[in-house]
Scaffold this motif. Structure first.
Motif, PDB file in Angstrom:
ATOM      1  N   GLU A   1      46.842  44.679  44.319  1.00  0.00           N
ATOM      2  CA  GLU A   1      45.908  43.991  43.421  1.00  0.00           C
ATOM      3  C   GLU A   1      44.643  43.695  44.229  1.00  0.00           C
TER       4      GLU A   1
ATOM      5  N   TYR B   1      43.114  46.890  28.861  1.00  0.00           N
ATOM      6  CA  TYR B   1      42.520  45.592  29.214  1.00  0.00           C
ATOM      7  C   TYR B   1      43.020  44.504  28.266  1.00  0.00           C
TER       8      TYR B   1
ATOM      9  N   ARG C   1      31.604  41.278  36.070  1.00  0.00           N
ATOM     10  CA  ARG C   1      31.495  42.631  35.514  1.00  0.00           C
ATOM     11  C   ARG C   1      30.343  42.666  34.502  1.00  0.00           C
TER      12      ARG C   1
ATOM     13  N   ARG D   1      30.322  43.820  31.651  1.00  0.00           N
ATOM     14  CA  ARG D   1      30.791  43.488  30.294  1.00  0.00           C
ATOM     15  C   ARG D   1      30.783  41.985  30.023  1.00  0.00           C
TER      16      ARG D   1
ATOM     17  N   ASP E   1      37.094  40.783  42.204  1.00  0.00           N
ATOM     18  CA  ASP E   1      38.338  41.423  41.748  1.00  0.00           C
ATOM     19  C   ASP E   1      39.424  40.364  41.779  1.00  0.00           C
ATOM     20  N   GLY E   2      40.585  40.732  41.265  1.00  0.00           N
ATOM     21  CA  GLY E   2      41.738  39.861  41.484  1.00  0.00           C
ATOM     22  C   GLY E   2      41.877  38.742  40.476  1.00  0.00           C
ATOM     23  N   ASP E   3      42.134  39.103  39.224  1.00  0.00           N
ATOM     24  CA  ASP E   3      42.205  38.014  38.249  1.00  0.00           C
ATOM     25  C   ASP E   3      43.615  37.473  38.022  1.00  0.00           C
TER      26      ASP E   3
ATOM     27  N   GLY F   1      42.478  43.406  33.540  1.00  0.00           N
ATOM     28  CA  GLY F   1      43.586  44.311  33.279  1.00  0.00           C
ATOM     29  C   GLY F   1      44.698  43.632  32.489  1.00  0.00           C
TER      30      GLY F   1
ATOM     31  N   GLU G   1      47.665  42.845  34.804  1.00  0.00           N
ATOM     32  CA  GLU G   1      47.384  41.623  35.557  1.00  0.00           C
ATOM     33  C   GLU G   1      47.588  40.387  34.670  1.00  0.00           C
TER      34      GLU G   1
HETATM   35  C1  VTB Z   1      41.169  42.860  37.079  1.00  0.00           C
HETATM   36  C2  VTB Z   1      41.491  42.520  38.503  1.00  0.00           C
HETATM   37  C3  VTB Z   1      41.764  43.683  39.364  1.00  0.00           C
HETATM   38  O1  VTB Z   1      40.676  45.089  37.782  1.00  0.00           O
HETATM   39  O2  VTB Z   1      42.227  42.809  36.196  1.00  0.00           O
HETATM   40  C4  VTB Z   1      40.269  44.048  36.969  1.00  0.00           C
HETATM   41  O3  VTB Z   1      42.569  41.620  38.574  1.00  0.00           O
HETATM   42  C5  VTB Z   1      39.726  44.417  35.635  1.00  0.00           C
HETATM   43  O4  VTB Z   1      39.302  45.711  35.521  1.00  0.00           O
HETATM   44  O5  VTB Z   1      41.820  43.283  40.711  1.00  0.00           O
HETATM   45  P1  VTB Z   1      37.877  46.343  35.976  1.00  0.00           P
HETATM   46  O6  VTB Z   1      37.790  46.203  37.464  1.00  0.00           O
HETATM   47  O7  VTB Z   1      37.969  47.756  35.541  1.00  0.00           O
HETATM   48  O8  VTB Z   1      36.824  45.577  35.279  1.00  0.00           O
HETATM   49  C6  VTB Z   1      40.707  44.758  39.145  1.00  0.00           C
HETATM   50  O9  VTB Z   1      39.443  44.235  39.538  1.00  0.00           O
HETATM   51  C7  VTB Z   1      41.023  45.983  39.995  1.00  0.00           C
HETATM   52  O10 VTB Z   1      42.312  46.454  39.681  1.00  0.00           O
END
Ligand code: VTB
Ligand code: MG
Ligand code: MG
Length: 328
Positions: A102, A134, A180, A182, A202-204, A227, A230
């Motif tokens: 992650e 997503y 992001r 978006r 990153d890293g939600d 994601g 996630e």
């Molecule tokens: C998140 C985050 C991940 O992807 O869910 C994210 O937790 C969302 O997607 O660490 P995008 O990056 O495509 O916007 C990560 O950043 C990478 O897997």
């Protein structure tokens, strides 16, 4: 304190507590493998190393496991694909969700907060979602009344409602949001409302966990989309530590809708709460690769390796931080 409940011999827990330590070994092993690739600028090599190590260590875990959230579909990857059978084929039938790396970009750049994450639940307990889907997410602490915020409300409405419930001005609310393009509109709204925004590169999974641990982190709310895997993994953690979350899948192509239907999702617009994303007995383990806000990273030293893991169990509502030294 519910310490007396922790005696599984006399308890109805379906996932035995000793499984937590077995899971820790899995995420530890994967984190050490990924750590060898920290800062090397090669995301794929880091990811592959973590996946291979996790896959190998999972073979030794005493479960009859099935991957429900993995690295991709069976034709796309060799290890940890959706539907793969894992574990030593003894013990309980479980479903497993993984994110072996992650924050792959964070690891490749040797920046904070990359993790190995694994959740285990009773068979059928985890919402099955494909890697490329997503999810809109909103999360706040357990201390608020249900329906204090709602995923269908605007960000402005949500932060106002939260501030009111907390008894503070909106300017004292801190939101955590993935950085992001978006989220430009969301950010604009939060700025206009005067909210303090903590942007995540990153890293939600950690982001959602921080939003419910307000007392530790100062973060009040998670907003935005990330994601779907996630989202389910974060929900598994919330089942163990408390906290509220709603998730709504973003099934924006016919392909994604078709695959979701195959995976058992009948209503594409359904709003899921924590226990609909992760039901029944749940275990969650995360080991740091790089140092992070949730756990410290792997220390690779000449004669030993140190790992730091947070492992949680829904049945007993326990969270343990396991610092381990391994011989090299
Ligand atoms: C998140 C985050 C991940 O992807 O869910 C994210 O937790 C969302 O997607 O660490 P995008 O990056 O495509 O916007 C990560 O950043 C990478 O897997
Ligand atoms: Mg991954
Ligand atoms: Mg990820």
């Amino acid at each position: 304190m519910k310490l007396s409940k922790a005696d599984d011999a006399r308890s109805p827990a379906n996932l035995h507590r000793t499984l937590t330590l077995e899971m820790v070994r899995v995420t530890e092993r994967a984190a050490v493998a990924a750590a060898e690739w920290r800062g090397k600028g090669d995301e794929k090599a880091a990811d592959d190393a973590s996946v291979a190590a996790m896959s190998k260590e999972l073979e030794r875990v005493s479960v009859a496991g099935r991957i429900v959230i993995g690295e991709g579909e069976q034709y796309e990857c060799d290890h940890l694909y959706v539907g793969e059978t894992v574990g030593a084929d003894e013990g309980p039938e479980v479903d497993i969700a993984v994110d072996p790396l992650e924050g792959v970009t964070l690891c490749a750049k040797n920046q904070p907060d990359s993790l190995v994450v694994l959740a285990m639940a009773e068979r059928g307990g985890l919402l099955n979602v494909a890697r490329n889907v997503y999810m809109h997410k909103i999360a706040i602490g357990a201390e608020y009344a249900p329906e204090t915020v709602h995923i269908e409300w605007s960000a402005t409405e949500n932060v106002k409602a939260l501030a009111k419930a907390k008894g503070v001005p909106v300017s004292e609310i801190t939101a955590i949001v993935l950085d992001r393009p978006r989220h430009a509109g969301l950010l604009e709204e939060l700025r206009t409302a005067g909210v303090s925004v903590k942007l995540l590169s990153d890293g939600d999974i950690a982001g959602v966990i921080h939003a419910v641990n307000t007392e530790d982190t100062g973060v009040d709310i998670y907003l935005g989309s990330g994601g779907a895997p996630e989202g389910v993994l974060a929900a598994a953690a919330l089942r163990c530590i408390g906290g509220q979350m709603q998730g709504k899948l973003i099934l924006d192509t016919p392909d994604k809708r078709a695959r979701a239907r195959e995976m058992g999702i009948t209503d594409p617009n359904r709003i899921y709460d924590v226990s609909e994303l992760a039901a029944g007995d749940v275990l969650f383990s995360a080991t740091g690769i790089t140092d992070g806000s949730l756990v410290e990273g792997v220390k690779l030293r000449r004669h030993w390796v140190e790992t730091n893991t947070v492992v949680m169990r829904s049945w007993s509502q326990t969270t343990r931080w396991i610092k381990a030294r391994h011989a090299r």
